[in-house]
Design a protein around this motif. Structure first.
Motif, PDB file in Angstrom:
ATOM      1  N   GLU A 114       0.885  -1.165   0.000  1.00 42.42           N
ATOM      2  CA  GLU A 114       0.000   0.000   0.000  1.00 42.42           C
ATOM      3  C   GLU A 114       0.922   1.214   0.000  1.00 42.42           C
ATOM      4  O   GLU A 114       2.134   1.073   0.166  1.00 42.42           O
ATOM      5  CB  GLU A 114      -0.922  -0.014   1.218  1.00 42.42           C
ATOM      6  CG  GLU A 114      -0.221   0.052   2.558  1.00 42.42           C
ATOM      7  CD  GLU A 114      -0.226   1.433   3.155  1.00 42.42           C
ATOM      8  OE1 GLU A 114      -1.301   2.004   3.289  1.00 42.42           O
ATOM      9  OE2 GLU A 114       0.868   1.957   3.494  1.00 42.42           O
ATOM     10  N   GLU A 146      -2.101 -12.471  -1.923  1.00 42.01           N
ATOM     11  CA  GLU A 146      -3.443 -12.933  -1.556  1.00 42.01           C
ATOM     12  C   GLU A 146      -3.838 -14.049  -2.503  1.00 42.01           C
ATOM     13  O   GLU A 146      -3.219 -14.224  -3.550  1.00 42.01           O
ATOM     14  CB  GLU A 146      -4.438 -11.782  -1.698  1.00 42.01           C
ATOM     15  CG  GLU A 146      -4.200 -10.660  -0.724  1.00 42.01           C
ATOM     16  CD  GLU A 146      -5.391  -9.716  -0.660  1.00 42.01           C
ATOM     17  OE1 GLU A 146      -6.369 -10.048   0.033  1.00 42.01           O
ATOM     18  OE2 GLU A 146      -5.327  -8.647  -1.292  1.00 42.01           O
ATOM     19  N   TYR A 299      -5.352   3.607  11.405  1.00 43.09           N
ATOM     20  CA  TYR A 299      -6.524   4.491  11.371  1.00 43.09           C
ATOM     21  C   TYR A 299      -6.927   5.043  12.738  1.00 43.09           C
ATOM     22  O   TYR A 299      -6.820   4.381  13.756  1.00 43.09           O
ATOM     23  CB  TYR A 299      -7.718   3.768  10.734  1.00 43.09           C
ATOM     24  CG  TYR A 299      -7.516   3.560   9.253  1.00 43.09           C
ATOM     25  CD1 TYR A 299      -7.415   4.643   8.395  1.00 43.09           C
ATOM     26  CD2 TYR A 299      -7.378   2.289   8.719  1.00 43.09           C
ATOM     27  CE1 TYR A 299      -7.192   4.466   7.035  1.00 43.09           C
ATOM     28  CE2 TYR A 299      -7.161   2.102   7.368  1.00 43.09           C
ATOM     29  CZ  TYR A 299      -7.071   3.200   6.532  1.00 43.09           C
ATOM     30  OH  TYR A 299      -6.854   3.028   5.193  1.00 43.09           O
TER      31      TYR A 299
HETATM   32  P1  HAM Z   1      -6.974  -0.982   1.459  1.00 40.83           P
HETATM   33  O1  HAM Z   1      -8.386  -1.057   1.889  1.00 40.83           O
HETATM   34  O2  HAM Z   1      -6.064  -2.049   1.929  1.00 40.83           O
HETATM   35  O3  HAM Z   1      -6.436   0.445   1.888  1.00 40.83           O
HETATM   36  O4  HAM Z   1      -6.912  -0.949  -0.125  1.00 40.83           O
HETATM   37  C1  HAM Z   1      -7.648   0.009  -0.862  1.00 40.83           C
HETATM   38  C2  HAM Z   1      -8.308  -0.618  -2.067  1.00 40.83           C
HETATM   39  O5  HAM Z   1      -7.340  -1.299  -2.865  1.00 40.83           O
HETATM   40  C3  HAM Z   1      -9.343  -1.686  -1.749  1.00 40.83           C
HETATM   41  O6  HAM Z   1     -10.592  -1.116  -1.449  1.00 40.83           O
HETATM   42  C4  HAM Z   1      -9.385  -2.465  -3.058  1.00 40.83           C
HETATM   43  O7  HAM Z   1     -10.237  -1.795  -3.999  1.00 40.83           O
HETATM   44  C5  HAM Z   1      -7.958  -2.365  -3.549  1.00 40.83           C
HETATM   45  N1  HAM Z   1      -7.263  -3.632  -3.262  1.00 40.83           N
HETATM   46  C6  HAM Z   1      -6.706  -4.037  -2.099  1.00 40.83           C
HETATM   47  N2  HAM Z   1      -6.142  -5.254  -2.241  1.00 40.83           N
HETATM   48  C7  HAM Z   1      -6.354  -5.632  -3.525  1.00 40.83           C
HETATM   49  C8  HAM Z   1      -6.014  -6.789  -4.315  1.00 40.83           C
HETATM   50  N3  HAM Z   1      -5.310  -7.799  -3.796  1.00 40.83           N
HETATM   51  N4  HAM Z   1      -6.406  -6.815  -5.610  1.00 40.83           N
HETATM   52  C9  HAM Z   1      -7.096  -5.789  -6.160  1.00 40.83           C
HETATM   53  N5  HAM Z   1      -7.434  -4.672  -5.481  1.00 40.83           N
HETATM   54  C10 HAM Z   1      -7.064  -4.596  -4.184  1.00 40.83           C
HETATM   55  C11 HAM Z   1      -5.177   0.903   1.671  1.00 40.83           C
HETATM   56  O8  HAM Z   1      -4.371   0.376   0.942  1.00 40.83           O
HETATM   57  C12 HAM Z   1      -4.894   2.220   2.348  1.00 40.83           C
HETATM   58  N6  HAM Z   1      -3.508   2.600   2.060  1.00 40.83           N
HETATM   59  C13 HAM Z   1      -5.860   3.297   1.879  1.00 40.83           C
HETATM   60  C14 HAM Z   1      -5.589   4.616   2.523  1.00 40.83           C
HETATM   61  C15 HAM Z   1      -4.939   5.662   1.965  1.00 40.83           C
HETATM   62  N7  HAM Z   1      -5.928   4.976   3.752  1.00 40.83           N
HETATM   63  C16 HAM Z   1      -5.532   6.209   3.990  1.00 40.83           C
HETATM   64  N8  HAM Z   1      -4.905   6.623   2.910  1.00 40.83           N
END
Ligand code: HAM
Length: 459
Positions: A114, A146, A299
């Motif tokens: 991330e 994953e 968070y």
């Molecule tokens: P997260 O919920 O882990 O948040 O990921 C955000 C979005 O990335 C998810 O809602 C999903 O749409 C997409 N995502 C996560 N994992 C996968 C995967 N394996 N394949 C496809 N799409 C995926 C974060 O990453 C935090 N950094 C968000 C954030 C930014 N919070 C504060 N600032």
């Protein structure tokens, strides 16, 4: 045959046109909200994610692509490290190597799962608080080990935005939270995603979390024996993470657990109320979900997800929230922040339900077919002239036997979806006028060279 590794995929035309359409639209929206692009490395030191995202999260404990990077040291560097007591966590001299005559520096590195932690690291490293409030966006690949399925990949793409700065720059204000959420509603509308649901919660501040974790521990004590191994571990190390559990048999137990809402202190409650009031004022609909704790430890206060029905099981199109303590956890100054990451793969999947990639791709306006000896050069000159008028031009280079050239050129132009075909033969060049055929209607006209671009642009 060598295939792409599990969980990765090639993005091919015409689908890439849809990706480009999305990225161009979000760049426009970010511009309107005064966000600026930041690009951070794709790999970082492992410690950044362990400290930032949290050791007990699924991401850090199970899903990271991590390796040990061995770097041979010069004697001067060895001396420097020794002087510093080699105290940097995540670095070590492995016993077998130290015993040999050479010295190595071993650092644990990780492909970023991330981007929030990386951006906050950059904020600290470059003392970006000196700029006041920072509004960043970034677009790029992330990596999580994953189990792959529709909408879940090991290399996926995020469109990330972060607002971070000293509290004196207004970074703590609920107005920021509401602005981010309103931006997201605008962005989804702009790219053409309808029927999204905004799920909203507040996970409070660390003091609330301590009380909540204690209540969870007590509630879990009599039932945790019936839960999965992960939950049994979480109940001890970090009970909040029990809410990340996806095991169907555990869900009825999770449903009965207390929620964070009742543990919010006055300041967090007021902050949350203010966010909701502004959302009401700007008419952004939301659903409160007191179990939305999000799978990352950083968070505080506001958390949110936007879901979309078309996605099935992996229905979170984006997620985010406030992370007021993250900078301090990474050794920086207090720097309240809030942000989100859109799963671009999921956004594109949702779009495919409505707009096909074909509708956003720009097909060639004209396909140039050189006929006869020496005409390749003339065709290249014409292509160059027409492209100056911002036309999309393609041309035939070599289609084999001269006698079938015209027929093959028409077939190729058709396959490519060109609007016009332009025939370049000796007679046309000599006359300075060319046969231009509209492929859909079959209408053919002779157009002087100087008028070609205008004629093709007319549609
Ligand atoms: P997260 O919920 O882990 O948040 O990921 C955000 C979005 O990335 C998810 O809602 C999903 O749409 C997409 N995502 C996560 N994992 C996968 C995967 N394996 N394949 C496809 N799409 C995926 C974060 O990453 C935090 N950094 C968000 C954030 C930014 N919070 C504060 N600032």
């Amino acid at each position: 045959m060598i295939k792409s590794p599990r969980g990765t995929r090639d993005l091919l035309p015409p689908d890439t046109a849809l990706w480009n359409f999305v990225e161009a639209a979000v760049r426009d929206v970010f511009r309107a909200y005064n966000f600026h692009e930041i690009r951070t490395p794709i790999f970082e030191s492992t410690e950044l994610f362990a400290r930032g995202v949290g050791e007990d999260t699924d991401i850090v404990s199970k899903e990271m692509f991590t390796w040990e990077d061995k770097q041979r040291l010069r004697s001067q560097e060895v001396a420097q490290l020794a002087q510093a007591g080699i105290s940097m966590p995540g670095t070590k001299f492995p016993a077998d190597i130290v015993e040999s005559t050479r010295h190595y520096f071993v650092q644990s590195l990780t492909l970023r799962p991330e981007n929030t932690a990386g951006i906050v690291r950059a904020y600290i490293e470059h003392k970006l608080w000196e700029r006041g409030l920072n509004k960043f966006f970034s677009i790029g690949p992330m990596f999580r080990r994953e189990r792959p399925q529709k909408g879940r990949y090991r290399q996926f793409y995020q469109i990330d935005a972060e607002v971070i700065g000293p509290a004196t720059a207004g970074s703590q204000s609920p107005v920021r939270d509401a602005e981010i959420l309103e931006l997201l509603a605008t962005l989804l509308d702009r790219v053409g995603i309808a029927n999204w649901t905004l799920q909203l919660n507040s996970v409070g501040c660390p003091a609330d979390r301590v009380k909540f974790n204690e209540a969870l521990r007590q509630a879990l004590a009599p039932v945790v024996g019936k839960m999965c191994a992960d939950c049994q571990r979480r109940a001890v190390t970090n009970p909040l993470r029990v809410f990340d559990c996806k095991v169907p048999e555990d869900q009825p137990i999770i449903e009965t657990l207390p929620t964070i809402t009742q543990f919010l202190d006055e300041a967090c409650r007021t902050h949350y109320e203010e966010v909701k009031q502004i959302l009401n004022a700007v008419q952004i609909p939301y659903q409160e979900n007191p179990r939305l704790v999000r799978g990352l430890d950083y968070y505080q206060k506001t958390t949110f997800e936007f879901t979309h029905g078309a996605l099935g099981a992996q229905n979170a199109i984006l997620g985010g929230g406030r992370y007021d303590g993250l900078s301090e956890a990474l050794g920086g100054p207090a720097a309240p922040g809030i942000g989100f990451a859109i799963g671009e793969d999921r956004l594109v999947l949702s779009l495919m339900e409505t707009a096909s990639a074909q509708s956003v791709i720009r097909k060639p306006d004209v396909y140039i077919a050189p006929l006869g000896a020496g005409m390749n050069r003339e065709a290249a000159r014409l292509a160059r002239e027409l492209r100056r008028h911002d036309l999309v031009v393609d041309l035939v280079i070599e289609l084999g036997d001269e006698s079938f050239r015209l027929k093959k050129s028409f077939e190729a132009a058709d396959k490519m979806g060109a609007r016009y075909i332009l025939i370049v033969g000796e007679n046309e060049v000599a006359a300075g006028a060319f046969a231009l055929k509209h492929l859909a209607s079959g209408e053919q006209v002779t157009v002087p060279r100087a008028e070609l671009a205008q004629r093709i642009l007319r549609k």
